[in-house]
Scaffold this motif. Structure first.
Motif, PDB file in Angstrom:
ATOM      1  N   UNK A  60      38.941  37.121  38.720  1.00 26.21           N
ATOM      2  CA  UNK A  60      38.370  36.726  40.006  1.00 26.21           C
ATOM      3  C   UNK A  60      38.507  37.816  41.065  1.00 26.21           C
ATOM      4  N   UNK A  61      39.456  38.719  40.886  1.00 26.97           N
ATOM      5  CA  UNK A  61      39.628  39.807  41.838  1.00 26.97           C
ATOM      6  C   UNK A  61      40.236  39.397  43.161  1.00 26.97           C
ATOM      7  N   UNK A  62      40.878  38.241  43.209  1.00 25.03           N
ATOM      8  CA  UNK A  62      41.456  37.736  44.456  1.00 25.03           C
ATOM      9  C   UNK A  62      42.968  37.766  44.391  1.00 25.03           C
ATOM     10  N   UNK A  63      43.590  37.822  45.565  1.00 22.45           N
ATOM     11  CA  UNK A  63      45.052  37.856  45.644  1.00 22.45           C
ATOM     12  C   UNK A  63      45.637  36.464  45.805  1.00 22.45           C
ATOM     13  N   UNK A  64      44.870  35.556  46.425  1.00 26.27           N
ATOM     14  CA  UNK A  64      45.342  34.206  46.696  1.00 26.27           C
ATOM     15  C   UNK A  64      44.280  33.204  46.281  1.00 26.27           C
ATOM     16  N   UNK A  65      44.705  32.077  45.742  1.00 29.33           N
ATOM     17  CA  UNK A  65      43.762  31.032  45.365  1.00 29.33           C
ATOM     18  C   UNK A  65      42.983  30.535  46.575  1.00 29.33           C
ATOM     19  N   UNK A  66      43.565  30.612  47.750  1.00 30.99           N
ATOM     20  CA  UNK A  66      42.868  30.168  48.959  1.00 30.99           C
ATOM     21  C   UNK A  66      41.553  30.898  49.168  1.00 30.99           C
ATOM     22  N   UNK A  67      41.411  32.101  48.621  1.00 26.88           N
ATOM     23  CA  UNK A  67      40.162  32.842  48.765  1.00 26.88           C
ATOM     24  C   UNK A  67      39.013  32.132  48.064  1.00 26.88           C
ATOM     25  N   UNK A  68      39.291  31.486  46.930  1.00 25.05           N
ATOM     26  CA  UNK A  68      38.255  30.726  46.230  1.00 25.05           C
ATOM     27  C   UNK A  68      37.913  29.454  47.000  1.00 25.05           C
ATOM     28  N   UNK A  69      38.904  28.852  47.639  1.00 24.68           N
ATOM     29  CA  UNK A  69      38.648  27.696  48.496  1.00 24.68           C
ATOM     30  C   UNK A  69      37.779  28.097  49.684  1.00 24.68           C
ATOM     31  N   UNK A  70      38.101  29.232  50.312  1.00 26.52           N
ATOM     32  CA  UNK A  70      37.324  29.700  51.460  1.00 26.52           C
ATOM     33  C   UNK A  70      35.895  30.054  51.069  1.00 26.52           C
ATOM     34  N   UNK A  71      35.728  30.575  49.844  1.00 26.73           N
ATOM     35  CA  UNK A  71      34.375  30.897  49.387  1.00 26.73           C
ATOM     36  C   UNK A  71      33.528  29.639  49.231  1.00 26.73           C
ATOM     37  N   UNK A  72      34.192  28.539  48.910  1.00 23.96           N
ATOM     38  CA  UNK A  72      33.480  27.264  48.771  1.00 23.96           C
ATOM     39  C   UNK A  72      33.259  26.595  50.126  1.00 23.96           C
ATOM     40  N   UNK A 115      49.624  32.533  44.774  1.00 20.80           N
ATOM     41  CA  UNK A 115      49.325  33.961  44.765  1.00 20.80           C
ATOM     42  C   UNK A 115      49.389  34.521  43.347  1.00 20.80           C
ATOM     43  N   UNK A 116      48.659  35.601  43.137  1.00 17.31           N
ATOM     44  CA  UNK A 116      48.538  36.192  41.804  1.00 17.31           C
ATOM     45  C   UNK A 116      49.440  37.418  41.653  1.00 17.31           C
ATOM     46  N   UNK A 117      50.674  37.291  42.104  1.00 21.46           N
ATOM     47  CA  UNK A 117      51.593  38.418  42.068  1.00 21.46           C
ATOM     48  C   UNK A 117      52.127  38.722  40.673  1.00 21.46           C
ATOM     49  N   UNK A 118      51.819  37.874  39.692  1.00 18.41           N
ATOM     50  CA  UNK A 118      52.224  38.169  38.318  1.00 18.41           C
ATOM     51  C   UNK A 118      51.273  39.164  37.654  1.00 18.41           C
ATOM     52  N   UNK A 119      50.112  39.367  38.254  1.00 20.31           N
ATOM     53  CA  UNK A 119      49.097  40.255  37.685  1.00 20.31           C
ATOM     54  C   UNK A 119      49.208  41.655  38.286  1.00 20.31           C
ATOM     55  N   UNK A 120      48.784  42.683  37.545  1.00 23.11           N
ATOM     56  CA  UNK A 120      48.827  44.054  38.077  1.00 23.11           C
ATOM     57  C   UNK A 120      48.082  44.155  39.404  1.00 23.11           C
ATOM     58  N   UNK A 121      48.733  44.775  40.367  1.00 26.44           N
ATOM     59  CA  UNK A 121      48.117  44.929  41.677  1.00 26.44           C
ATOM     60  C   UNK A 121      48.091  43.663  42.506  1.00 26.44           C
ATOM     61  N   UNK A 122      48.689  42.580  41.975  1.00 27.34           N
ATOM     62  CA  UNK A 122      48.715  41.335  42.726  1.00 27.34           C
ATOM     63  C   UNK A 122      47.362  40.665  42.857  1.00 27.34           C
ATOM     64  N   UNK A 123      46.441  40.956  41.938  1.00 31.36           N
ATOM     65  CA  UNK A 123      45.108  40.346  41.959  1.00 31.36           C
ATOM     66  C   UNK A 123      44.792  39.721  40.608  1.00 31.36           C
ATOM     67  N   UNK A 124      44.119  38.571  40.647  1.00 30.96           N
ATOM     68  CA  UNK A 124      43.663  37.982  39.401  1.00 30.96           C
ATOM     69  C   UNK A 124      42.660  38.935  38.764  1.00 30.96           C
ATOM     70  N   UNK A 125      42.845  39.281  37.485  1.00 32.86           N
ATOM     71  CA  UNK A 125      41.991  40.309  36.871  1.00 32.86           C
ATOM     72  C   UNK A 125      40.545  39.881  36.669  1.00 32.86           C
TER      73      UNK A 125
END
Length: 343
Positions: A100-112, A88-98
Motif C-alpha cells: 500500500x505504500x502507507x505508514x499508517x492505516x489511517x491513510x487508507x481511512x482518509x483516502x476513503x 502503524x507499519x513500523x515492522x516493514x522496511x522504511x516503516x511503510x507497508x510494501x
C-alpha cells in the motif's frame, strides 16, 4: 482493534467515565462474488490489514488460512503498539507497508473518507489500486470469506458456515460475542464496581455453559470446525495471558477448566489456528497500550506457553476438523510467527 488506546480492535470502542460501549463498524461495504457494493471478489485486488494482537483480526487470519486465500488476499501486519496516529507499519522496511505504500492505516481511512472522525480499526480490507479502505466490518468479513470468496478457496477447504447449520451457528456466536468476546472488555474497562461485576458474571456464566456444551462434542456446532469455533478460540487463547489478570476476569483460568482447556489446545494444534497466534504481540499490545489499566507498562513474563502443545485427547470425541476436506498446508514463509511469539 481501534487505534484509540482501548485494545478493542474490532471496530470503534468508547470507554472512560462512560459505560463501555462497542460501536458498529462505520465502513460496512461487502466484497462479494457479484460485487453489489462495487467491490467484487478478485484475486490480488485487496489487502487485509491486521494486528496479530487483536482477537477480531486473528479471526480473519484463521479463516484466510483454513480456506486457502493466502495467494488471493495479501496481508499486512501492523506493529502491536499503536501511537496517536493509528496502527502503524513500523515492522516493514522504511516503516511503510510494501504493497500500500502507507505508514499508517489511517491513510487508507482518509483516502476513503477525508476527515473521518472515528477510530481506526483492524481488521481492515483495503483496495490496492485506489488505496481506499473497503471495510472494517469485523463481524461480516469472515462470513464473506466463507460464502462469497468460494471461487478462490483451496481444494479441500472446509465449509465454515454451512447453510444447514447457520441458525444454530448464529445463535451460538451471538452469545459468545455478547458475553465472552465483548464481555471481557466490558469487565476490563468497567469504571464502576457494579458494572464490572455484571460483566464478570456474564463472562463466567457463558464460559460454564460452553464448557458443558463441549463436554461431549468436539466442536461447538455440528461435527466439523465452523465460524463459531474460530470466534470462541480467539478469546480463549488470549484469556490466561491477558484477560484473566489484566481485565480482572479472575474466577479461574481457562487452564483450570478441563473441558475448555482441552478444547482450546485442540484448536491451537489444528493447522490454521495456532500458527496465526503471536503471544509476544498479544501481551505487548495489551500491557503496554492500556496505560489506564497498567500504568507501569510492565509486560508479565508468564504464563508458561509449553502446555499449549500437550495432548488434549479431544480426538476421542465425534467430529473431524475438516470433515471430508483437508487441512491447510504450512503458512507462507513470510507469515510464520517468530519463535519468541510461540511455545
Amino acid at each position: 482493534m481501534s487505534s484509540e488506546l482501548d485494545g478493542a480492535g474490532q471496530g470503534n470502542t468508547e470507554y472512560g467515565r462512560k459505560r463501555f460501549k462497542r460501536s458498529r463498524s462505520h465502513f460496512a461495504d461487502r466484497i462479494t462474488a457479484a460485487g453489489e457494493d462495487g467491490w467484487p471478489v478478485a484475486a490480488g485486488r485487496y489487502r487485509l490489514v491486521v494486528s496479530r494482537a487483536c482477537p477480531w483480526a486473528n479471526r480473519t487470519l484463521i479463516s484466510r488460512r483454513l480456506l486457502g486465500l493466502e495467494s488471493a488476499l495479501s496481508v499486512g501486519v501492523t506493529d502491536p503498539i499503536q501511537d496517536d496516529r493509528s496502527w502503524r507499519f513500523t515492522l516493514d522496511p522504511g516503516g511503510r507497508d510494501p504493497v500500500l505504500g502507507i505508514r499508517f492505516l489511517s491513510e487508507a481511512y482518509d483516502a476513503r473518507e477525508t476527515g473521518y472522525p472515528g477510530g481506526v480499526s483492524v481488521p481492515a480490507i483495503v483496495d490496492v489500486p485506489s488505496g481506499k479502505l473497503v471495510t472494517n466490518d469485523f463481524q461480516q468479513i469472515t462470513l464473506d470469506f466463507a460464502t462469497e470468496w468460494t471461487a478462490l478457496h483451496r481444494d479441500g477447504a472446509p465449509d465454515l458456515y454451512p447453510e444447514a447449520l447457520r441458525d444454530e451457528i448464529d445463535e451460538v456466536m451471538d452469545g459468545v460475542y455478547r458475553d465472552v468476546n465483548n464481555g471481557v472488555y466490558r469487565a476490563g474497562f468497567a469504571t464502576g464496581q457494579d458494572e464490572y461485576e455484571g460483566a464478570y458474571r456474564d463472562v463466567f456464566r457463558r464460559l460454564d455453559e460452553l464448557s458443558a456444551r463441549l463436554s461431549d462434542r468436539r466442536y461447538l456446532v455440528g461435527e466439523t470446525l465452523t465460524e463459531a469455533d474460530i470466534r470462541l478460540f480467539t478469546t480463549l487463547v488470549r484469556f490466561d495471558p491477558v484477560y484473566q489478570g489484566h481485565f480482572k476476569c479472575n474466577r479461574n483460568k481457562i487452564a483450570e477448566d478441563p473441558v475448555l482447556w482441552a478444547y482450546v489446545r485442540d484448536l491451537y494444534q489444528t493447522p490454521g489456528f495456532g500458527d496465526t497466534v503471536d503471544f509476544d504481540h498479544i501481551k505487548r499490545h495489551y500491557y503496554e497500550v492500556h496505560t489506564g489499566i497498567n500504568p507501569t507498562g510492565i509486560v508479565p513474563a508468564g504464563p508458561d506457553l509449553s502446555a499449549w502443545l500437550t495432548p488434549h485427547h479431544r480426538e476421542q470425541l465425534r467430529g473431524r476438523p475438516f470433515g471430508d476436506g483437508t487441512p491447510p498446508g504450512p503458512p507462507p514463509e513470510a507469515e510464520r510467527i517468530p519463535a519468541v511469539g510461540r511455545p
